[in-house]
Write an enzyme that holds these catalytic residues in place. Structure first.
Site, PDB file in Angstrom:
ATOM      1  N   ASP A 135       2.155   0.821  -6.327  1.00 33.37           N
ATOM      2  CA  ASP A 135       2.428  -0.278  -5.399  1.00 33.37           C
ATOM      3  C   ASP A 135       2.307  -1.612  -6.136  1.00 33.37           C
ATOM      4  O   ASP A 135       1.281  -1.893  -6.738  1.00 33.37           O
ATOM      5  CB  ASP A 135       1.454  -0.229  -4.215  1.00 33.37           C
ATOM      6  N   SER A 184       5.540  -3.722   1.447  1.00 33.69           N
ATOM      7  CA  SER A 184       5.558  -2.279   1.152  1.00 33.69           C
ATOM      8  C   SER A 184       6.118  -1.456   2.300  1.00 33.69           C
ATOM      9  O   SER A 184       6.507  -0.301   2.096  1.00 33.69           O
ATOM     10  CB  SER A 184       4.144  -1.783   0.859  1.00 33.69           C
ATOM     11  N   ASP A 243      -1.752   3.173   5.577  1.00 37.83           N
ATOM     12  CA  ASP A 243      -1.173   1.981   4.965  1.00 37.83           C
ATOM     13  C   ASP A 243       0.341   2.204   4.786  1.00 37.83           C
ATOM     14  O   ASP A 243       0.828   3.323   4.807  1.00 37.83           O
ATOM     15  CB  ASP A 243      -1.861   1.730   3.614  1.00 37.83           C
ATOM     16  N   THR A 245       2.783   2.328   2.551  1.00 34.02           N
ATOM     17  CA  THR A 245       3.499   3.252   1.657  1.00 34.02           C
ATOM     18  C   THR A 245       3.348   4.716   2.084  1.00 34.02           C
ATOM     19  O   THR A 245       4.353   5.399   2.302  1.00 34.02           O
ATOM     20  CB  THR A 245       3.059   3.026   0.197  1.00 34.02           C
ATOM     21  N   ASP A 386      -1.419  -2.947  -6.379  1.00 36.71           N
ATOM     22  CA  ASP A 386      -1.055  -4.054  -5.488  1.00 36.71           C
ATOM     23  C   ASP A 386      -2.288  -4.728  -4.886  1.00 36.71           C
ATOM     24  O   ASP A 386      -2.393  -5.948  -4.860  1.00 36.71           O
ATOM     25  CB  ASP A 386      -0.160  -3.516  -4.374  1.00 36.71           C
ATOM     26  N   HIS A 390      -2.905  -8.788  -5.583  1.00 35.00           N
ATOM     27  CA  HIS A 390      -2.915  -9.867  -4.588  1.00 35.00           C
ATOM     28  C   HIS A 390      -4.013 -10.893  -4.887  1.00 35.00           C
ATOM     29  O   HIS A 390      -3.731 -12.084  -4.988  1.00 35.00           O
ATOM     30  CB  HIS A 390      -3.064  -9.306  -3.170  1.00 35.00           C
ATOM     31  N   HIS A 429       7.756  -2.946  -4.898  1.00 36.70           N
ATOM     32  CA  HIS A 429       8.093  -4.356  -5.102  1.00 36.70           C
ATOM     33  C   HIS A 429       7.244  -4.797  -6.275  1.00 36.70           C
ATOM     34  O   HIS A 429       6.323  -4.086  -6.688  1.00 36.70           O
ATOM     35  CB  HIS A 429       7.772  -5.186  -3.858  1.00 36.70           C
ATOM     36  N   HIS A 542       3.969 -11.036  -3.204  1.00 38.11           N
ATOM     37  CA  HIS A 542       4.932 -10.192  -3.918  1.00 38.11           C
ATOM     38  C   HIS A 542       6.029 -11.051  -4.524  1.00 38.11           C
ATOM     39  O   HIS A 542       6.357 -12.110  -4.005  1.00 38.11           O
ATOM     40  CB  HIS A 542       5.585  -9.195  -2.953  1.00 38.11           C
TER      41      HIS A 542
HETATM   42 ZN   LIG Z   1       1.213  -6.138  -1.453  1.00 41.60          ZN
END
Ligand SMILES: [Zn+2]
Length: 584
Positions: A135, A184, A243, A245, A386, A390, A429, A542
Site C-alpha cells: 500500500d 486505497s 481496511d 485494500t 502507507d 502518511h 497508489h 498520496h
Molecule cells: Zn494512504
C-alpha cells in the site's frame, strides 16, 4: 479591428436566446466501462428531475433493456427526496462479448454510454494467482529497501530484491472517477472489479444515493471466484481486515468507514483464509475493545462456520497450516510496524506482543490454500508502508517494504514447485517520497541541514546486515539515507529515525488546524518546516504518480507499457479464464 473591446456596452446587454438544451442523465456502469462476460453488476440510470415512467426509454444496442435483462427493474419516482427519478436493475450481466451502446431518454432528458464487454480465453492459463499490494509503494521505497537490505558499493547494488527479478513490468495509472488523486478504496476496487470508482468507494459506482450501502455494485474478484469456481480465496493484511485494500476483495460500500458492515460481507462470502488486524469489528459491543454498535459476534459465527481461530504468532505457527478454513486476528486495529515488532525495544507492541510477521502469514496462507486442487487467489497486503508514509516516517515504511519483499520471496519459492502460479506485485497508489543522498552525523557542527550530503558529498550510507536477516541491524546508523517527502503538514524535521514510536508530525490546535508537534522541537538540530498542504491535513497525502506493477508466471506477459488500474483485473480473470460462467 483595433480596439474592438470598445464595442458599446449595450451590445453585451442584448438578450441571447439559449436553445432549450436536453438534461443529461447519469448511467452506471459509466461510459468506457470494460466488463467481463457474465460479470455481475447493478445498472442504474439517474434522471435530472422527476420523469414519467411511461416516457422512459432504455435501449442497449437498440434493444429495450427489458428484452436484454429479465431481472425486475425498479422505477424510483423521487429518489431520496431529491425530486429526481431513477431506474435500478440489480445483479445483471452481459453474456456476449462486444461493444455495447446504452441510450437512455425520458422527455427532454437523455444520455448515452458505451461499454466494452470481453470474453476470457477458453483455456485457463494459471491455477493460482497471488497478488501482493504494497500500500502506497513508491519507487523510493523500493530503492531504499534495496540499499538498506542488500547494500550498494561503487554504484552497483550488492544484491537484488525478490521483486526486482519478477519478469514483467508496467506503469499503472491510479486516478479515480471523481478525482485525479486516489485512495486505497477506489484503487484496489479497480483491481478487484475492473471498474473505476470514486474516492472512499469499494465495489460500487458513486451514485447520488444517500445510503452508503445502496450504490450500484460491481461483482468483485473474490465474489466472482466464489460464485463460479471451486477455487479458494485468501485475504492477508497487516492492516485491519476491514481496511480499504483487504475489504475491496469482496465488499461494496460508498463509505470505506462502514467497517462493521464490511465484516458481515466477509462472512457472507467466506474467504477460506483471513489473516490480519481489526478484531474490534468482529467482536460484539459488550466485549472490551469492540468497535461494533451491535451484539453480533463474528468470531463465534466464523468458528461455527468451520474456521480455526488463531490470535497470535505462536498459534498461527503451531496450528495455522493444519486448518482448512483459517481466521487469524492479531490486533484490534492495524498491526504494528515490523521495525517496532522486531528491532526496537520500545512500548509499541506492549498490547499485542506476539503478532506474526507478514512473511509468516503469507506462508501459512499458502499452506492452507494450496490444499485445494482447483487452485486459489491470494491477496497479501503490506499495508503499513502507507500507514507509515502518511506521517512521514520513511524508515518504518522501508522496513515494511523489506517485509513485503521477503513475503514475495516466499511466493516465488512456492511458484518454483507450482509454476502455474501468477505472482503480481504492485501498490495501489504512490506517496511523494524521494531519496536525495545521505545524512552524516560525523560532519562538523550541530546544524543537521549541513550534514545532508548530495551529489559527491553524499557517498554511501553505513547500514549493515551482519546477521543476514535482510534488514539492517540498526536503523539509527551514523550515516543514513536522506529521504524526504514532497508534501507535508507543518512539522519539525529531525533528520533521524524515530525510535520510540511512529512519527506524529502535526497535532490539532484550538482552531482545528494542524500545527507542528512540539514534542520534537528540542531534539538537537530540529528545524520547523512550514507545511505545503491545507491546514486541515494532519499527515502527508498520496501522490498521483504512476504505480509500478511487476509480475511473473502465466499471464505476466500482459504487463507492459502504461496500463489503467482496471486492466489488472482483466489480466487476472483472463489468466483464470473466469468469463465462462460456472466452472465444473
Ligand atoms: Zn494512504
Amino acid at each position: 479591428m483595433k480596439a474592438s473591446w470598445l464595442v458599446p456596452v449595450t451590445f453585451a446587454l442584448v438578450p441571447v436566446v439559449i436553445p432549450a438544451t436536453a438534461f443529461a442523465v447519469n448511467i452506471y456502469p459509466i461510459d468506457r466501462a470494460t466488463m467481463l462476460t457474465g460479470g455481475k453488476f447493478d445498472f442504474k440510470v439517474e434522471f435530472d428531475k422527476q420523469v414519467d415512467p411511461a416516457q422512459v426509454s432504455i435501449k442497449i444496442n437498440g434493444k429495450s433493456y427489458q428484452q436484454v435483462w429479465s431481472q425486475k427493474s425498479d422505477f424510483i419516482k423521487d429518489e431520496d427526496g431529491l425530486n429526481a427519478s431513477s431506474v435500478v436493475i440489480k445483479n445483471v450481466d452481459i453474456a456476449t462479448p462486444g461493444d455495447y451502446k446504452v441510450e437512455v431518454s425520458a422527455g427532454d432528458e437523455n444520455g448515452t454510454v458505451s461499454w466494452s464487454v470481453y470474453q476470457t480465453p477458453k483455456k485457463r492459463q494459471a491455477k493460482n494467482v497471488i497478488l501482493f499490494i504494497g500500500d502506497g509503494l513508491s519507487v523510493a521505497h523500493r530503492t531504499a529497501a534495496r540499499v538498506m537490505s542488500k547494500g550498494i558499493t561503487e554504484g552497483k547494488a550488492n544484491g537484488r530484491l525478490a521483486i526486482d527479478d519478477l519478469t514483467n513490468m508496467a506503469f499503472i495509472g491510479t486516478s479515480s472517477t471523481d478525482s485525479i488523486a486516489a485512495d486505497s478504496a477506489n484503487t484496489m476496487s479497480a483491481y478487484m472489479t475492473g471498474h473505476k470508482s470514486g474516492v472512499n468507494a469499494l465495489g460500487v459506482y458513486v451514485s447520488r444515493a444517500k445510503d452508503s450501502l445502496n450504490h450500484p455494485k460491481q461483482e468483485t474478484l473474490g465474489e466472482l471466484i466464489k460464485r463460479t469456481t471451486n477455487m479458494s480465496v485468501g485475504v492477508v493484511s497487516d492492516a485491519e481486515l476491514e481496511d480499504a485494500t483487504p475489504a475491496a476483495v469482496l465488499s461494496h460500500t460508498r463509505r470505506r468507514a462502514d467497517k462493521a458492515e464490511i465484516v458481515s460481507m466477509f462472512y457472507d462470502i467466506k474467504p477460506d483464509v483471513l489473516l490480519g488486524g481489526g478484531s474490534a469489528y468482529f467482536l460484539p459491543e459488550t466485549t472490551l475493545g469492540s468497535k461494533r454498535k451491535d451484539n453480533q459476534n463474528y468470531i463465534e459465527r466464523f468458528q461455527k462456520a468451520g474456521y480455526l481461530l488463531v490470535t497470535n504468532a505462536n498459534e498461527l505457527k503451531k496450528q495455522g497450516s493444519s486448518a482448512d478454513k483459517l481466521l487469524g486476528l492479531f490486533h484490534t486495529g492495524n498491526m504494528d510496524d515490523v521495525l517496532d515488532r522486531r528491532f526496537l525495544k520500545n512500548d509499541v507492541t506492549k498490547k499485542f506482543p506476539d503478532q506474526p510477521d507478514l512473511t509468516e502469514m503469507t506462508q501459512t496462507a499458502l499452506d492452507v490454500l494450496s490444499k485445494n486442487q482447483d487452485g486459489f487467489f491470494l491477496m497479501v497486503e503490506s499495508a503499513l508502508i502507507d500507514k507509515a508514509s502518511h506521517p512521514l516516517d520513511w524508515e518504518r515504511a522501508v522496513y515494511n517494504t523489506i517485509m513485503l519483499d521477503q513475503s514475495v520471496a516466499i511466493a516465488k519459492k512456492f511458484a518454483e514447485t507450482h509454476p502455474d502460479t501468477l505472482i503480481i506485485v504492485t501498490g495501489d497508489h504512490t506517496h511523494g517520497i524521494s531519496i536525495i543522498g545521505t545524512i552524516d552525523d560525523d560532519k562538523p557542527g550541530n546544524d543537521m541541514r549541513e550534514k545532508v550530503g548530495v551529489y559527491e558529498t553524499a557517498g554511501y550510507p553505513n547500514y549493515q546486515d551482519k546477521n543476514g536477516d535482510g534488514y539492517p541491524d540498526r536503523v539509527d546508523v551514523s550515516k543514513r539515507l536522506a529521504v524526504f517527502f514532497n508534501n507535508f503538514p507543518d512539522h519539525y524535521e529531525i533528520f533521524r529515525p524515530k525510535l520510540d514510536a511512529r512519527f506524529v508530525p502535526a497535532i490539532q490546535n484550538e482552531k482545528g488546524e494542524y500545527i507542528a508537534n512540539a514534542i520534537y522541537k528540542d531534539i538537537p538540530g530540529a528545524v520547523l518546516r512550514s507545511g505545503n498542504l491545507p491546514r486541515k491535513s494532519d499527515t502527508g497525502v498520496h501522490s498521483v504518480d504512476d504505480m509500478i506493477v511487476q509480475a511473473s508466471g502465466p499471464g505476466a506477459e500482459r504487463f507492459h507499457g502504461y496500463m489503467d488500474n482496471t486492466e489488472l483485473f482483466r489480466v487476472i480473470v483472463d489468466a483464470l479464464s473466469l468469463g465462462h460462467g460456472k466452472q465444473e
